[in-house]
Write an enzyme that holds these catalytic residues in place. Structure first.
Site, PDB file in Angstrom:
ATOM      1  N   ASP A 253       0.841  -1.195   0.000  1.00 24.70           N
ATOM      2  CA  ASP A 253       0.000   0.000   0.000  1.00 24.70           C
ATOM      3  C   ASP A 253       0.878   1.247   0.000  1.00 24.70           C
ATOM      4  O   ASP A 253       1.274   1.730   1.054  1.00 24.70           O
ATOM      5  CB  ASP A 253      -0.890  -0.030   1.245  1.00 24.70           C
ATOM      6  CG  ASP A 253      -1.972   1.026   1.227  1.00 24.70           C
ATOM      7  OD1 ASP A 253      -1.842   2.002   0.475  1.00 24.70           O
ATOM      8  OD2 ASP A 253      -2.952   0.875   1.973  1.00 24.70           O
ATOM      9  N   HIS A 349      -8.525  -2.002  -9.502  1.00 20.96           N
ATOM     10  CA  HIS A 349      -8.383  -0.799  -8.676  1.00 20.96           C
ATOM     11  C   HIS A 349      -7.198   0.059  -9.113  1.00 20.96           C
ATOM     12  O   HIS A 349      -7.309   1.286  -9.217  1.00 20.96           O
ATOM     13  CB  HIS A 349      -8.228  -1.203  -7.216  1.00 20.96           C
ATOM     14  CG  HIS A 349      -8.058  -0.056  -6.281  1.00 20.96           C
ATOM     15  ND1 HIS A 349      -9.086   0.779  -5.913  1.00 20.96           N
ATOM     16  CD2 HIS A 349      -6.959   0.426  -5.655  1.00 20.96           C
ATOM     17  CE1 HIS A 349      -8.639   1.707  -5.096  1.00 20.96           C
ATOM     18  NE2 HIS A 349      -7.350   1.523  -4.920  1.00 20.96           N
TER      19      HIS A 349
END
Length: 441
Positions: A253, A349
């Protein structure tokens, strides 16, 4: 998560920031405490002060600041120090911290501009002392007595409602207009927005809690807590070498975060000192979008590895795009497989959140994971406390979230449960408090 998700937050990444050498700080004068390595905390901090420290050496292992070539030894984590005074407030470009608290306050009934100014003055004085690793001048709880600064940062912002409460409506930025409704929202109003917002981060849990308690006590009769959330990230030194952090879905992330070395970084993240539609008091400030994004982990974990990677568009093991290469390799959105299908699915995404797919929209993501227990059926209340920074949320967060709303594969596995938008003024100069140019201008 910028929004519908974890706007390439789930896949986004850090930014090797320019190294900035900062002095260490002394201890509070207590008896030296051994840290288990035979080195006293006093000796550790004293050595740091003599040699200088690279800001983000601890946080760089998990976040967006400059990372050292080797993992930071845990024994040095407490010595790292961020600066309170500066062009920008702390807690924006520093590396991810291991522990975090987000808290919003509403001014008390009858409190106005005068009380708000006194409160920001108290908060700024407290933040300056605690970030330097010093005890409070009075009524210190001693929770952090044995620790150094531990990369503590404390950041302050104003919500939309603050300006009416203080009679400063004419100084409210247009960029602070409420965020539009999104189809994915399931927002709890009691845990959203607020007059004032405080972000606290540190690489030690006791240091972070000590700061949270001090800020809450400083509020006194001027303001009351509206909501408060706790988060965490990987501890500096926990990995064999510095690497991008993982979230609770197991995804790297922080791979595509804007980097301070980018030529347009300041333009995208900070309000300019001139030539802006924002009021002058917001010069060198930024806007923080805060979203509590629950991850539906039971559903997510039922997916095969291949299915999870197709949802994100990246390899779970190393963050590399499905089109090939390493974590930092540019994603080839046109690459197809033997069947003529896109290797990176059209609703992945990471495809949807790419700046070049959103008119260049970009934001600096600086999140914390959270876990608030399990319900009676064993379902975890866990996910991401998404915080993103941008010079203009209408050009940063909003267009990306709207696009995610229209077809992000990740939306099936997350739920936006709280939201806030806050104007975060520039840093306070020595002798100033945060927000002084607004409250005394």
């Amino acid at each position: 998560m910028a929004d519908q998700s974890i706007p390439e937050a789930c896949t986004s990444g850090a930014a090797p920031a320019p190294e900035e050498t900062l002095p260490g700080n002394g201890t509070r004068g207590e008896t030296p405490v051994q840290d288990g390595s035979g080195i006293s905390r006093r000796t550790l901090l004293g050595t740091a002060g003599a040699t200088g420290l690279v800001l983000g050496t601890a946080g760089g292992a998990v976040g967006y600041a400059a990372a050292p070539s080797e993992a930071t030894p845990l024994s040095s984590v407490g010595a790292d120090m961020a600066m309170f005074h500066g062009k920008h407030q702390p807690g924006i470009t520093e590396g991810l911290q291991a522990k975090g608290h987000l808290v919003a306050f509403d001014l008390a009934a009858g409190a106005g501009r005068k009380e708000a100014a006194a409160l920001l003055r108290r908060w700024s004085a407290t933040a300056e002392r605690l970030m330097a690793g010093e005890a409070l001048t009075s009524d210190d709880t001693d929770v952090a007595r044995d620790a150094g600064p531990s990369s503590l940062t404390i950041t302050f912002g104003f919500g939309h409602s603050f300006f009416a409460r203080t009679g400063l409506e004419k100084q409210r930025p247009v960029s602070l207009d409420p965020l539009p409704d999104f189809s994915s929202d399931h927002l709890d109003k009691a845990r959203s927005n607020g007059d004032l917002w405080v972000q606290i981060g540190a690489n030690d849990g006791l240091v972070a809690f000590h700061a949270l308690r001090a800020i809450q006590k400083d509020a006194g009769a001027a303001a009351r807590i509206r909501w408060q959330m706790n988060g965490f990230n990987r501890t500096p030194g926990a990995t064999a070498h510095p690497m991008t952090a993982r979230n609770l879905m197991g995804q790297l992330d922080g791979t595509r975060n804007p980097k301070p070395t980018d030529s347009d970084f300041d333009k995208r993240i900070f309000v300019p000192s001139s030539g802006s539609n924002d009021p002058s008091w917001m010069a060198n400030g930024s806007y923080a979008v805060v979203r509590r994004i629950r991850m539906l982990l039971d559903d997510w974990e039922k997916l095969s590895l291949a299915a999870q990677e197709n949802v994100i568009g990246r390899r779970k093991s190393n963050g590399a795009p499905l089109s090939g290469g390493s974590e930092t390799t540019a994603m080839d959105l046109d690459k197809t497989d033997a069947k003529g299908e896109y290797v990176v699915p059209v609703n992945a995404h990471s495809r949807i959140t790419r700046p070049d797919q959103n008119g260049g929209a970009a934001m600096l993501r600086r999140p914390f994971s959270y876990h608030d227990g399990f319900d009676a059926n064993g379902v975890p209340d866990a996910g991401l406390l998404f915080v993103c920074w941008q010079a203009d949320p209408l050009r940063g967060f909003v267009p990306v979230q709207r696009k995610l709303d229209r077809g992000d594969a990740l939306s099936k596995y997350i739920r936006h449960e709280a939201s806030g938008l806050f104007a975060v003024p520039g840093g306070a100069a020595k002798g100033e408090y945060v927000g002084q140019r607004l409250l005394e201008g």
